[in-house]
Motif scaffolding. Structure first.
Motif, PDB file in Angstrom:
ATOM      1  N   GLY A   1       0.824  -1.205   0.000  1.00  0.00           N
ATOM      2  CA  GLY A   1       0.000   0.000   0.000  1.00  0.00           C
ATOM      3  C   GLY A   1       0.854   1.248   0.000  1.00  0.00           C
ATOM      4  O   GLY A   1       2.086   1.184  -0.118  1.00  0.00           O
ATOM      5  N   HIS A   2       0.210   2.379   0.110  1.00  0.00           N
ATOM      6  CA  HIS A   2       0.926   3.644   0.133  1.00  0.00           C
ATOM      7  C   HIS A   2       0.180   4.592   1.051  1.00  0.00           C
ATOM      8  O   HIS A   2      -0.991   4.889   0.828  1.00  0.00           O
ATOM      9  CB  HIS A   2       1.015   4.218  -1.281  1.00  0.00           C
ATOM     10  CG  HIS A   2       2.037   5.299  -1.402  1.00  0.00           C
ATOM     11  ND1 HIS A   2       1.890   6.517  -0.804  1.00  0.00           N
ATOM     12  CD2 HIS A   2       3.237   5.335  -2.050  1.00  0.00           C
ATOM     13  CE1 HIS A   2       2.959   7.274  -1.077  1.00  0.00           C
ATOM     14  NE2 HIS A   2       3.782   6.569  -1.833  1.00  0.00           N
ATOM     15  N   LEU A   3       0.864   5.070   2.065  1.00  0.00           N
ATOM     16  CA  LEU A   3       0.198   5.915   3.059  1.00  0.00           C
ATOM     17  C   LEU A   3      -0.157   7.287   2.516  1.00  0.00           C
ATOM     18  O   LEU A   3      -1.083   7.936   3.001  1.00  0.00           O
ATOM     19  CB  LEU A   3       1.100   6.093   4.280  1.00  0.00           C
ATOM     20  CG  LEU A   3       1.355   4.844   5.096  1.00  0.00           C
ATOM     21  CD1 LEU A   3       2.181   5.192   6.314  1.00  0.00           C
ATOM     22  CD2 LEU A   3       0.034   4.223   5.522  1.00  0.00           C
ATOM     23  N   GLY A   4       0.595   7.725   1.500  1.00  0.00           N
ATOM     24  CA  GLY A   4       0.381   9.078   0.975  1.00  0.00           C
ATOM     25  C   GLY A   4      -1.041   9.288   0.494  1.00  0.00           C
ATOM     26  O   GLY A   4      -1.575  10.404   0.561  1.00  0.00           O
ATOM     27  N   ILE A   5      -1.635   8.217   0.017  1.00  0.00           N
ATOM     28  CA  ILE A   5      -2.955   8.350  -0.574  1.00  0.00           C
ATOM     29  C   ILE A   5      -4.021   8.575   0.503  1.00  0.00           C
ATOM     30  O   ILE A   5      -4.838   9.498   0.397  1.00  0.00           O
ATOM     31  CB  ILE A   5      -3.239   7.105  -1.426  1.00  0.00           C
ATOM     32  CG1 ILE A   5      -2.221   7.097  -2.593  1.00  0.00           C
ATOM     33  CG2 ILE A   5      -4.661   7.111  -1.963  1.00  0.00           C
ATOM     34  CD1 ILE A   5      -1.827   5.757  -3.079  1.00  0.00           C
ATOM     35  N   LEU A   6      -3.949   7.772   1.525  1.00  0.00           N
ATOM     36  CA  LEU A   6      -4.874   7.960   2.633  1.00  0.00           C
ATOM     37  C   LEU A   6      -4.631   9.316   3.312  1.00  0.00           C
ATOM     38  O   LEU A   6      -5.571  10.050   3.629  1.00  0.00           O
ATOM     39  CB  LEU A   6      -4.689   6.823   3.646  1.00  0.00           C
ATOM     40  CG  LEU A   6      -5.687   6.735   4.795  1.00  0.00           C
ATOM     41  CD1 LEU A   6      -7.108   6.666   4.272  1.00  0.00           C
ATOM     42  CD2 LEU A   6      -5.394   5.512   5.655  1.00  0.00           C
ATOM     43  N   ARG A   7      -3.373   9.643   3.465  1.00  0.00           N
ATOM     44  CA  ARG A   7      -3.037  10.933   4.097  1.00  0.00           C
ATOM     45  C   ARG A   7      -3.583  12.096   3.284  1.00  0.00           C
ATOM     46  O   ARG A   7      -4.025  13.102   3.855  1.00  0.00           O
ATOM     47  CB  ARG A   7      -1.505  11.076   4.215  1.00  0.00           C
ATOM     48  CG  ARG A   7      -0.909  10.163   5.257  1.00  0.00           C
ATOM     49  CD  ARG A   7      -0.147  10.954   6.327  1.00  0.00           C
ATOM     50  NE  ARG A   7       0.235  10.067   7.443  1.00  0.00           N
ATOM     51  CZ  ARG A   7       1.388   9.406   7.489  1.00  0.00           C
ATOM     52  NH1 ARG A   7       2.260   9.526   6.502  1.00  0.00           N
ATOM     53  NH2 ARG A   7       1.660   8.650   8.522  1.00  0.00           N
ATOM     54  N   HIS A   8      -3.552  11.934   1.971  1.00  0.00           N
ATOM     55  CA  HIS A   8      -4.070  12.992   1.110  1.00  0.00           C
ATOM     56  C   HIS A   8      -5.545  13.247   1.399  1.00  0.00           C
ATOM     57  O   HIS A   8      -5.993  14.382   1.513  1.00  0.00           O
ATOM     58  CB  HIS A   8      -3.875  12.611  -0.359  1.00  0.00           C
ATOM     59  CG  HIS A   8      -4.438  13.610  -1.322  1.00  0.00           C
ATOM     60  ND1 HIS A   8      -3.735  14.723  -1.725  1.00  0.00           N
ATOM     61  CD2 HIS A   8      -5.657  13.676  -1.931  1.00  0.00           C
ATOM     62  CE1 HIS A   8      -4.489  15.437  -2.556  1.00  0.00           C
ATOM     63  NE2 HIS A   8      -5.669  14.824  -2.703  1.00  0.00           N
ATOM     64  N   ILE A   9      -6.289  12.153   1.520  1.00  0.00           N
ATOM     65  CA  ILE A   9      -7.715  12.284   1.800  1.00  0.00           C
ATOM     66  C   ILE A   9      -7.948  12.947   3.154  1.00  0.00           C
ATOM     67  O   ILE A   9      -8.892  13.710   3.343  1.00  0.00           O
ATOM     68  CB  ILE A   9      -8.386  10.886   1.778  1.00  0.00           C
ATOM     69  CG1 ILE A   9      -8.317  10.304   0.373  1.00  0.00           C
ATOM     70  CG2 ILE A   9      -9.821  10.960   2.264  1.00  0.00           C
ATOM     71  CD1 ILE A   9      -8.841   8.888   0.279  1.00  0.00           C
ATOM     72  N   LEU A  10      -7.043  12.651   4.084  1.00  0.00           N
ATOM     73  CA  LEU A  10      -7.229  13.131   5.453  1.00  0.00           C
ATOM     74  C   LEU A  10      -6.603  14.499   5.694  1.00  0.00           C
ATOM     75  O   LEU A  10      -6.636  15.006   6.813  1.00  0.00           O
ATOM     76  CB  LEU A  10      -6.613  12.136   6.442  1.00  0.00           C
ATOM     77  CG  LEU A  10      -7.141  10.704   6.405  1.00  0.00           C
ATOM     78  CD1 LEU A  10      -6.388   9.843   7.393  1.00  0.00           C
ATOM     79  CD2 LEU A  10      -8.630  10.681   6.693  1.00  0.00           C
ATOM     80  N   SER A  11      -6.025  15.083   4.640  1.00  0.00           N
ATOM     81  CA  SER A  11      -5.174  16.254   4.864  1.00  0.00           C
ATOM     82  C   SER A  11      -5.885  17.438   5.519  1.00  0.00           C
ATOM     83  O   SER A  11      -5.249  18.278   6.136  1.00  0.00           O
ATOM     84  CB  SER A  11      -4.529  16.699   3.547  1.00  0.00           C
ATOM     85  OG  SER A  11      -5.544  16.914   2.590  1.00  0.00           O
ATOM     86  N   SER A  12      -7.189  17.468   5.410  1.00  0.00           N
ATOM     87  CA  SER A  12      -7.892  18.599   6.030  1.00  0.00           C
ATOM     88  C   SER A  12      -8.098  18.407   7.531  1.00  0.00           C
ATOM     89  O   SER A  12      -8.517  19.321   8.233  1.00  0.00           O
ATOM     90  CB  SER A  12      -9.254  18.803   5.346  1.00  0.00           C
ATOM     91  OG  SER A  12     -10.042  17.646   5.524  1.00  0.00           O
TER      92      SER A  12
END
Length: 410
Positions: free
Chosen positions: A159-170
């Motif tokens: 997997g890649h954490l960046g993707i989930l983090r992107h969604i959660l960035s707000s």
RNA sequence: GCCGGGGUAGGGUAGCGGUUAUCCUGUGGCCCUGUGGAGGCUACGAUCCGAGUUCGAUUCUCGGUCCCGGCCCCA
């Protein structure tokens, strides 16, 4: 008074030790062929090293102690932090990429269960200095290659954490961490409740839930429809291309979160069946720890393999080495030692240490299943030869030591 | 930290209120000081620890400890 071994530790008897060393050596061969160098760090370190990395909360899981100089120390619970510490202390100027591996025992004060002990062995790799997907791919391929070499079939999730983090960035950091935890545990109801609790927007909720159940070849494209064009997805796609090139089977899994904040991008885990609750045999990813320990901004990627779990599922048996017993008569003990010494350049040799008679020596040789015995009797010494007996066929013949060596070492 | 199942020679076991604590295996020695695997004889060797109940506990009760599995955690 009988002293028992400490809870959660194990004694390894000769047969098991041989097996462990055999498998260990197979794994060593593989990493060496990938150009990694072994390092050894101290068995104990400052407690701070681990609280810095994992928070004060882990102290409860550590074998920590105060030394006689009133320093807070602990037996190492893992090896990534020590290796990073070593890098910061004395390896910052080495050429990149820096490719290291270790194989050591670690200690955690936890409740023992299947595949979990208080003293356990970790085989791990750290690749420092590159943030390219090429490094991530190499590390995954290496892990997978090591497992293959030991005959283990695991299922690889990437997997890649960046993707989930992107969604959660707000969301704020604490909220992100909590969500990552729920995701990591695959606790969907807990996640739902929490999203409700923090009053997350409908978009965020839907996106998270959709993302973490994406699988299959099309997963990246589906992820794109959720997040739009983001560089993390491109990097991840590059990684997948490289994994294909390595010929590795994997499953895309955006649900791997690996709890801690220092993981930066790629994450992977390898599971095996038949291990009960502790079914993860390997975990890794790219991370950013060196800065935390006072070093530069060095990206790293690596993994740790649970050696004990590997030993539980791996079925390979070491090839049996031929062994030999030299049998002496009461009058030929001295000569026997000389002969045994010559043979010891070629294979393991037993001589009688119990003062046994001829028959008992032979019987003992049989019990420990030696392949050959060499009989050194008076008749043999007179002719300058010895008798070599093949314990499987029972056949025996008079010959010189040189002939014996030739015969048994083939 | 929590839950469940366990603990009898080195290994595997039987007994389940009173036994010399059973059997198999193992290890040492001997039968047999120049030929192994079989057999015979012999020696070695155990009730996890502590309290309680009882005239008496390996057996029943409680606590601890260790083992096995699960929860939590998993760097």
């Amino acid at each position: 008074m009988k002293i028992t071994k400490p809870r959660g530790t194990r004694d390894f008897l000769p047969a098991e030790t041989t097996r462990r060393r055999y498998v260990e050596n197979i794994m060593r061969e593989v990493v060496k062929n990938w150009g990694y160098s072994e390092v050894i760090t101290p068995t104990f370190e400052s407690l701070d090293l681990f609280t810095l990395k994992s928070g004060e909360g882990i102290v409860g899981e550590l074998y920590n102690f105060t030394d006689k100089g009133d320093r807070e120390m602990t037996l190492r619970p893992e090896l990534t932090a020590p290796v990073m510490r070593m890098f910061v202390n004395e390896m910052q100027a080495t050429p990149k990429p820096l490719k290291l591996f270790y194989f050591e025992n670690c200690f955690r004060y936890e409740r023992p269960q299947k595949g979990r002990f208080r003293e356990f062995w970790q085989f791990g790799v750290e690749l420092m200095g590159s943030s390219k997907p090429d490094s991530d791919a190499e590390v995954i391929a290496l892990a997978s290659s090591m497992l293959r070499a030991t005959g283990i079939k695991g299922s690889l999730h990437v997997g890649h954490l960046g993707i989930l983090r992107h969604i959660l960035s707000s969301l704020d950091n604490e909220q992100q961490s909590k969500i990552m935890r729920f995701v990591d545990k695959k606790d969907d109801t807990g996640l739902d409740d929490y999203l409700e609790e923090i009053n997350a927007s409908v978009d965020i909720r839907r996106n998270i839930l959709e993302l973490i159940c994406l699988t299959g070849e099309d997963a990246v494209n589906k992820a794109r429809t959720i997040t739009g064009e983001i560089p993390e997805l491109d990097t991840f796609e590059e990684l997948l291309v490289l994994l294909d090139a390595y010929g590795i089977e994997y499953e895309i899994d955006f649900g791997i979160a690996r709890g801690l904040d220092y993981y930066t991008g790629m994450v992977f885990e390898i599971y095996s069946e038949s291990l009960g609750a502790q079914n993860q045999i390997c975990g890794g990813g790219s991370y950013q720890l060196i800065k935390l320990f006072g070093g530069g901004d060095i990206p790293s990627t690596g993994f740790g393999l649970g050696f004990d779990r590997i030993m539980e599922i791996c079925k390979i048996e070491p090839k049996k080495q031929k062994i030999i017993a030299v049998i002496a008569m009461e009058t030929t003990r001295i000569e026997t030692i000389r002969i045994a010494n010559k043979l010891r350049d070629f294979l393991p040799v037993h001589i009688d240490l119990m003062g046994r008679n001829f028959k008992s020596q032979l019987s003992y040789a049989n019990t420990i299943s030696v392949d050959y015995v060499v009989i050194v009797g008076e008749q043999e010494i007179e002719t300058g030869k010895v008798t070599l007996k093949d314990m499987e066929t029972g056949k025996q013949a008079l010959m010189t030591i040189e002939d014996v060596i030739q015969k048994v070492s083939q």
